[in-house]
Design an enzyme around this catalytic site. Sequence first.
Site, mmCIF file in Angstrom:
data_model
loop_
_atom_site.group_PDB
_atom_site.id
_atom_site.type_symbol
_atom_site.label_atom_id
_atom_site.label_comp_id
_atom_site.label_asym_id
_atom_site.label_seq_id
_atom_site.Cartn_x
_atom_site.Cartn_y
_atom_site.Cartn_z
ATOM 1 N N CYS A 85 -36.562 -22.491 23.594
ATOM 2 C CA CYS A 85 -36.493 -22.006 24.972
ATOM 3 C C CYS A 85 -37.389 -22.836 25.873
ATOM 4 O O CYS A 85 -37.291 -22.742 27.091
ATOM 5 C CB CYS A 85 -36.895 -20.548 25.031
ATOM 6 S SG CYS A 85 -38.501 -20.276 24.320
ATOM 7 N N GLU A 136 -38.356 -12.190 27.087
ATOM 8 C CA GLU A 136 -38.495 -13.653 27.055
ATOM 9 C C GLU A 136 -37.078 -14.173 26.940
ATOM 10 O O GLU A 136 -36.453 -14.034 25.879
ATOM 11 C CB GLU A 136 -39.302 -14.089 25.836
ATOM 12 C CG GLU A 136 -40.686 -13.492 25.751
ATOM 13 C CD GLU A 136 -41.684 -14.174 26.663
ATOM 14 O OE1 GLU A 136 -41.345 -15.226 27.228
ATOM 15 O OE2 GLU A 136 -42.781 -13.630 26.826
HETATM 16 P P1 NAD Z 1 -29.133 -13.419 21.614
HETATM 17 O O1 NAD Z 1 -29.462 -12.822 22.928
HETATM 18 O O2 NAD Z 1 -27.721 -13.591 21.255
HETATM 19 O O3 NAD Z 1 -29.771 -12.548 20.438
HETATM 20 C C1 NAD Z 1 -31.152 -12.221 20.426
HETATM 21 C C2 NAD Z 1 -31.319 -10.941 19.631
HETATM 22 O O4 NAD Z 1 -30.623 -9.892 20.319
HETATM 23 C C3 NAD Z 1 -30.735 -10.993 18.227
HETATM 24 O O5 NAD Z 1 -31.553 -10.250 17.349
HETATM 25 C C4 NAD Z 1 -29.389 -10.321 18.395
HETATM 26 O O6 NAD Z 1 -28.902 -9.718 17.212
HETATM 27 C C5 NAD Z 1 -29.712 -9.268 19.432
HETATM 28 N N1 NAD Z 1 -28.542 -8.849 20.197
HETATM 29 C C6 NAD Z 1 -27.417 -9.556 20.464
HETATM 30 N N2 NAD Z 1 -26.557 -8.814 21.176
HETATM 31 C C7 NAD Z 1 -27.142 -7.609 21.368
HETATM 32 C C8 NAD Z 1 -26.742 -6.411 22.034
HETATM 33 N N3 NAD Z 1 -25.581 -6.307 22.652
HETATM 34 N N4 NAD Z 1 -27.605 -5.367 22.024
HETATM 35 C C9 NAD Z 1 -28.793 -5.471 21.426
HETATM 36 N N5 NAD Z 1 -29.226 -6.566 20.764
HETATM 37 C C10 NAD Z 1 -28.408 -7.633 20.749
HETATM 38 O O7 NAD Z 1 -29.945 -14.781 21.530
HETATM 39 P P2 NAD Z 1 -29.972 -15.803 20.319
HETATM 40 O O8 NAD Z 1 -28.686 -16.567 20.357
HETATM 41 O O9 NAD Z 1 -30.381 -15.138 19.052
HETATM 42 O O10 NAD Z 1 -31.174 -16.733 20.762
HETATM 43 C C11 NAD Z 1 -31.005 -17.743 21.669
HETATM 44 C C12 NAD Z 1 -31.513 -17.346 23.037
HETATM 45 O O11 NAD Z 1 -32.864 -16.908 22.960
HETATM 46 C C13 NAD Z 1 -31.497 -18.508 24.002
HETATM 47 O O12 NAD Z 1 -30.870 -18.114 25.199
HETATM 48 C C14 NAD Z 1 -32.984 -18.820 24.230
HETATM 49 O O13 NAD Z 1 -33.240 -19.390 25.482
HETATM 50 C C15 NAD Z 1 -33.623 -17.488 24.020
HETATM 51 N N6 NAD Z 1 -35.026 -17.605 23.611
HETATM 52 C C16 NAD Z 1 -36.001 -17.368 24.531
HETATM 53 C C17 NAD Z 1 -37.327 -17.475 24.168
HETATM 54 C C18 NAD Z 1 -38.429 -17.243 25.177
HETATM 55 O O14 NAD Z 1 -39.576 -17.086 24.780
HETATM 56 N N7 NAD Z 1 -38.118 -17.224 26.482
HETATM 57 C C19 NAD Z 1 -37.670 -17.796 22.861
HETATM 58 C C20 NAD Z 1 -36.653 -18.028 21.955
HETATM 59 C C21 NAD Z 1 -35.326 -17.899 22.341
#
Ligand code: NAD
Length: 511
Positions: free
Chosen positions: A306, A272
């Site tokens: 999102c 997602e």
């Molecule tokens: P992010 O991708 O930075 O982090 C998400 C998760 O991934 C966190 O737990 C983070 O620690 C982990 N992560 C970060 N880097 C990583 C790596 N290199 N390897 C493995 N894991 C890693 O996103 P965020 O800033 O926490 O959240 C915001 C984003 O989430 C926005 O882009 C938003 O659109 C998206 N989002 C999407 C939905 C959906 O249902 N489509 C819902 C909520 C948020």
Amino acid sequence: MQSRFQDNFVAPNLSDPRLASKRAYRMMIDGRSVDAQSGETITRESPGHRGKVIGEWPAGGAADAELAITAARRAFDTGARPRMSGAERSTILHAVVAKILDHVDELGLIECLETGKPLEQAKGEIGYCADLWSYAAGMSRGLEGATHNNIGENRLGLVLREPAGVVGIITPWNFPFIIVSERVPRAPGAGCTVVVKPSEFTSGTTIRLAELALEAGLPAGVFNVITGYGPAVGQVLAEDPRVDVLAFTGSVRVGTALAGLAAAGVKRVGSELGGKGPQIVFADADLDAAADGIAYGVYHNAGQCCISGSRLLVENSIRQPLLERVLELSRKLPFGDPLGAATRFGAMVSRNHLEKVASYVAAGVNEGAELLLGGDMVDAKSGNFFLLPRFSTRCAPTWPSPERKSSGRFWPPLVSTRPRKLSLWPMARHLASRPASGRADLENAIQTTRKLRAGRCWINSVIDGTPELPIGGYKKSGTGRELRRFGFDEYSQFKGLHMILGRGQPRFQHS
Ligand code: NAD
């Protein structure tokens, strides 16, 4: 700060007793609460209350993640959960629902302080999550495969539904409890075990959820939680061959990188990713209702959804009166202290995010956008991360520029464009101009929705959700579907069983 906002800025009250103590959490591995092997921790300051440390959890690393995967693997391969009947699985999930409902105030407060969202909103989200678990509890009892009794006189086909195995779940910071509650109950509901890695910003409610689930009877090793930074923990979940399914929610950048790692191990991935979309208003809309929906659609959760509607596509004939109504509502929106009873728009999640969003707005203005409302980062110098509700117009349809889109759109500004170049608009206008019938409004809306390449649409509503309807994205918004029965399918395997009844036809002629 512009003076017209002073009346609706709810200044943070730093002496609120709810900020007095820091909660210390430990990770959950195999039913035990543990620290990181390194002994390192992450502290979380409330984004809406400068200097107030409200949580601390372990900074887990790869070795901790591997232990959690070992526990989840053992619980899956030899433990009770995958072997339970649907009725037993369901009973335990119902017990988790009761635990969540008993802890709405506690969980809501943690969620509010870690994310910066208004307290009442946070509590409402916890109640919604109890419903997500309740739906999953009911459905986990009714999970079935299929039979094919029409494939020949002496043949019978069965589709056996089986649990997919160990599921790694990585979640973001904007809706920590909702997102973990969309995924987790369906995985153990289908008989799987999980290792969850919440965001390093907002890990408290996920840890509490695992503790409550254990108390409710979910066996040790079924629901493990590893806290820590993304690359240190998340990457292990994508790469370790003992994890069968990876469910990732977060940015497009991280999601695509992890999907690449998982693909190398032929691992199933559900993702997602970035979302957001337009709010489309036809000329026959009720303008007050539309303005209310538009404001909610962009400002809810300080725009950090999102599914926010961050672009406004309005038919020209109603554009001006509608924009005035949206501006009026935007000016009145009570924003500020997440603990304030009146607050509807809380803090941005971090200084880094706040500054990034502010810089995108400034860049947009430089590129010719007219900023109708909003201008400053309120209170940011004192360390509280508030952003005025913002509303721009006269932007090029491509603004902000594509390279800023992935993370920059996770924000509260609302952009109204004159979308002559968007392919959707001629189609929407064509539909809107068709001769009126008794069902004209709905017909236009439904026909427009049918043409949209988007996983979630609303008519006369926005940011609505219910466990009965699937969520998931088209195009770069992700793969897979959660909720409804689809959510269980993500965590199930389907085995085809072919049976010959009686003596089958010889495949080779016997001489
Ligand atoms: P992010 O991708 O930075 O982090 C998400 C998760 O991934 C966190 O737990 C983070 O620690 C982990 N992560 C970060 N880097 C990583 C790596 N290199 N390897 C493995 N894991 C890693 O996103 P965020 O800033 O926490 O959240 C915001 C984003 O989430 C926005 O882009 C938003 O659109 C998206 N989002 C999407 C939905 C959906 O249902 N489509 C819902 C909520 C948020």
